[in-house]
Design an enzyme around this catalytic site. Structure first.
Site, PDB file in Angstrom:
ATOM      1  N   HIS A  76       7.911   8.741  10.244  1.00  0.00           N
ATOM      2  CA  HIS A  76       8.672   7.543   9.904  1.00  0.00           C
ATOM      3  C   HIS A  76       9.422   7.792   8.598  1.00  0.00           C
ATOM      4  O   HIS A  76       8.834   8.240   7.616  1.00  0.00           O
ATOM      5  CB  HIS A  76       7.750   6.326   9.747  1.00  0.00           C
ATOM      6  CG  HIS A  76       7.450   5.644  11.047  1.00  0.00           C
ATOM      7  ND1 HIS A  76       7.489   4.278  11.194  1.00  0.00           N
ATOM      8  CD2 HIS A  76       7.118   6.146  12.259  1.00  0.00           C
ATOM      9  CE1 HIS A  76       7.189   3.964  12.450  1.00  0.00           C
ATOM     10  NE2 HIS A  76       6.956   5.079  13.103  1.00  0.00           N
ATOM     11  N   TYR A  82       9.388  -5.614   7.438  1.00  0.00           N
ATOM     12  CA  TYR A  82       8.889  -6.591   6.474  1.00  0.00           C
ATOM     13  C   TYR A  82       9.801  -7.813   6.519  1.00  0.00           C
ATOM     14  O   TYR A  82      11.016  -7.698   6.301  1.00  0.00           O
ATOM     15  CB  TYR A  82       8.903  -6.029   5.046  1.00  0.00           C
ATOM     16  CG  TYR A  82       8.047  -4.801   4.852  1.00  0.00           C
ATOM     17  CD1 TYR A  82       6.663  -4.884   4.811  1.00  0.00           C
ATOM     18  CD2 TYR A  82       8.639  -3.543   4.682  1.00  0.00           C
ATOM     19  CE1 TYR A  82       5.876  -3.758   4.597  1.00  0.00           C
ATOM     20  CE2 TYR A  82       7.864  -2.414   4.471  1.00  0.00           C
ATOM     21  CZ  TYR A  82       6.485  -2.526   4.435  1.00  0.00           C
ATOM     22  OH  TYR A  82       5.715  -1.400   4.235  1.00  0.00           O
ATOM     23  N   PRO A 121      -3.483  -3.890   1.084  1.00  0.00           N
ATOM     24  CA  PRO A 121      -2.749  -3.094   2.075  1.00  0.00           C
ATOM     25  C   PRO A 121      -1.234  -3.204   1.952  1.00  0.00           C
ATOM     26  O   PRO A 121      -0.521  -2.691   2.820  1.00  0.00           O
ATOM     27  CB  PRO A 121      -3.229  -3.683   3.399  1.00  0.00           C
ATOM     28  CG  PRO A 121      -3.531  -5.110   3.086  1.00  0.00           C
ATOM     29  CD  PRO A 121      -4.083  -5.106   1.681  1.00  0.00           C
ATOM     30  N   LYS A 167      -1.774   2.313   0.948  1.00  0.00           N
ATOM     31  CA  LYS A 167      -2.224   3.409   0.094  1.00  0.00           C
ATOM     32  C   LYS A 167      -3.696   3.771   0.271  1.00  0.00           C
ATOM     33  O   LYS A 167      -4.144   4.797  -0.238  1.00  0.00           O
ATOM     34  CB  LYS A 167      -2.001   3.045  -1.383  1.00  0.00           C
ATOM     35  CG  LYS A 167      -0.555   2.816  -1.779  1.00  0.00           C
ATOM     36  CD  LYS A 167       0.251   4.082  -1.726  1.00  0.00           C
ATOM     37  CE  LYS A 167       1.660   3.882  -2.260  1.00  0.00           C
ATOM     38  NZ  LYS A 167       2.485   5.090  -2.109  1.00  0.00           N
ATOM     39  N   TYR A 214       6.671   4.566  -2.683  1.00  0.00           N
ATOM     40  CA  TYR A 214       6.250   4.196  -1.329  1.00  0.00           C
ATOM     41  C   TYR A 214       5.593   5.387  -0.638  1.00  0.00           C
ATOM     42  O   TYR A 214       4.605   5.238   0.088  1.00  0.00           O
ATOM     43  CB  TYR A 214       7.474   3.742  -0.558  1.00  0.00           C
ATOM     44  CG  TYR A 214       7.223   3.021   0.748  1.00  0.00           C
ATOM     45  CD1 TYR A 214       6.365   1.921   0.836  1.00  0.00           C
ATOM     46  CD2 TYR A 214       7.905   3.412   1.910  1.00  0.00           C
ATOM     47  CE1 TYR A 214       6.179   1.254   2.039  1.00  0.00           C
ATOM     48  CE2 TYR A 214       7.720   2.745   3.108  1.00  0.00           C
ATOM     49  CZ  TYR A 214       6.853   1.668   3.165  1.00  0.00           C
ATOM     50  OH  TYR A 214       6.664   0.999   4.357  1.00  0.00           O
TER      51      TYR A 214
END
Length: 386
Positions: free
Chosen positions: A75, A196, A288, A292, A383
């Site tokens: 991804h 998101y 979450p 991580k 990220y």
């Protein structure tokens, strides 16, 4: 009490404990893993599956990546939706230019269990630890293990953390004031990227797991009972928050699992002392928001394996003494970004002046992420970094 003696006894057969065990076996260090649950329960628990490039490198270099290399999906982007519209951020073209590998955690755990056993390691399933003392671990069934060192990898509610905090190690804690309903559905992903969605009704998230299974998240009130959320209600709320009228329908399927949880984070001021050392959620629980948790577990397992090898193979404990300083700065960096992500995704509720102000700041952050290359580089580096 029947006992066995090893170099390291590992409590917990999650990613941290399993990676640590295999890395120790690679280094010629004898160890045994004690796990309170059954093998079926350990291998069947659905969790996040977002692996950073560094985690993939650690697993690959240590012969633990055959499954994810064969079946994991790369991804490189994530998608944001809000009142301002939709945009996709290709984070693999920003920051350090790194991508994620999506591989469901239960599949990774199955791989790690099989490989650890193939290498001759011992896992005692159904072995609930009753006590950790200096140099020994006692199991409820009357058996035990004596070891030079104990590694607590049994989560933030486990006996490893309890034994360490009983020695006076303090914990820094934060409640994000947000709860999520986590939903696993038997349906293909509806978006190419992780999604998101910012909405006045609350955050919604879309995360691909496999070609036929998708994870969704819905922000929900604290104390929500998942039983109150029927399949129809879940899909209706996802449609509203993910704005399907504007951006297209979701692929539906039966709900396989649903659970509500609160977003909380904590970090122990030291992940160990003396003969007891922690890794994974036992050393620090992270929300979450930025996926991580498993990555921190793999990082800490690698650092701890190296430190324990120095102590057991060479009689040099300087690596163990340095373990907190080696991992805590990276842990706190991950927590800082997770905290930042939580602020980006969750706007304040209500219609008072303060709530409206907070939501406008939320949208300002999102707009900056859409338009600023510097902001995109910051996002990408954090990220995917660990």
């Amino acid at each position: 009490m029947t006992t066995a003696q090893v170099g390291v006894v590992i409590v917990g057969a999650g990613p941290a404990g399993l990676v640590l065990g295999s890395l120790l076996l690679n280094r010629g260090i004898d160890c045994v893993i004690l796990e309170r649950r059954s093998r079926a329960a350990v291998e069947g628990r659905a969790r996040a599956g977002f692996l950073a490039a560094r985690s993939v490198r650690v697993l690959t270099e240590n012969g633990l990546a055959a499954g994810l290399r064969a079946h994991g999906k790369t991804h490189t982007s994530c998608l944001f939706r809000s009142d301002l519209g939709e945009f996709t951020l290709d984070y693999a073209k920003s920051g350090e230019g790194e991508a994620h590998t999506v591989y469901p955690q239960q599949q990774l755990v199955r791989d790690l269990v099989a490989e650890y056993l193939r290498r001759g390691g011992e896992i005692r399933f159904g072995a609930e630890v009753a006590e950790i003392s200096e140099g020994a671990v006692r199991v409820h069934d009357g058996t035990g293990v004596t070891a030079r060192y104990t590694a607590g990898c049994d989560g933030h509610r486990g006996i490893g953390r309890a034994a360490l905090t009983a020695r006076g190690i303090r914990t820094a804690r934060w409640d994000h004031g947000v709860s999520w309903l986590a939903v696993l559905v038997a349906a293909p992903p509806s978006m190419e990227a992780v999604g998101y969605a910012l909405h006045e009704r609350g955050f919604a998230g879309h995360m691909a797991r496999t070609a036929s299974v998708t994870r969704y998240y819905l922000q929900c009130p604290r104390g929500t009972d998942p039983a109150d959320w029927s399949d129809d209600r879940i899909w209706a709320e996802l449609a509203i928050r993910l704005r399907t009228d504007e951006f297209g329908p979701l692929r539906h399927g039966p709900v396989l699992e649903k659970a509500a949880f609160d977003l909380r984070s904590d970090v122990l001021e030291s992940p160990g002392a003396g003969r007891l050392w922690l890794a994974g959620d036992a050393a620090g629980l992270i929300s979450p928001s930025a996926a991580k948790g498993a990555n921190l577990a793999i990082l800490q397992a690698e650092l701890l394996a190296r430190s324990l090898e120095g102590a057991l193979a060479h009689g040099d404990e300087t690596g163990l003494a340095r373990y907190p300083a080696d991992c805590l700065p990276r842990v706190w960096r991950a927590h800082e970004f997770s905290h930042w992500m939580s602020g980006l995704l969750h706007g304040p509720a209500g219609e008072d002046d303060k709530a409206r102000y907070g939501r406008q700041l939320q949208y300002a952050r999102l707009e900056s992420l859409r338009t600023s290359r510097a902001h995109q580089d910051f996002f990408a580096e954090n990220y995917t970094g660990i």
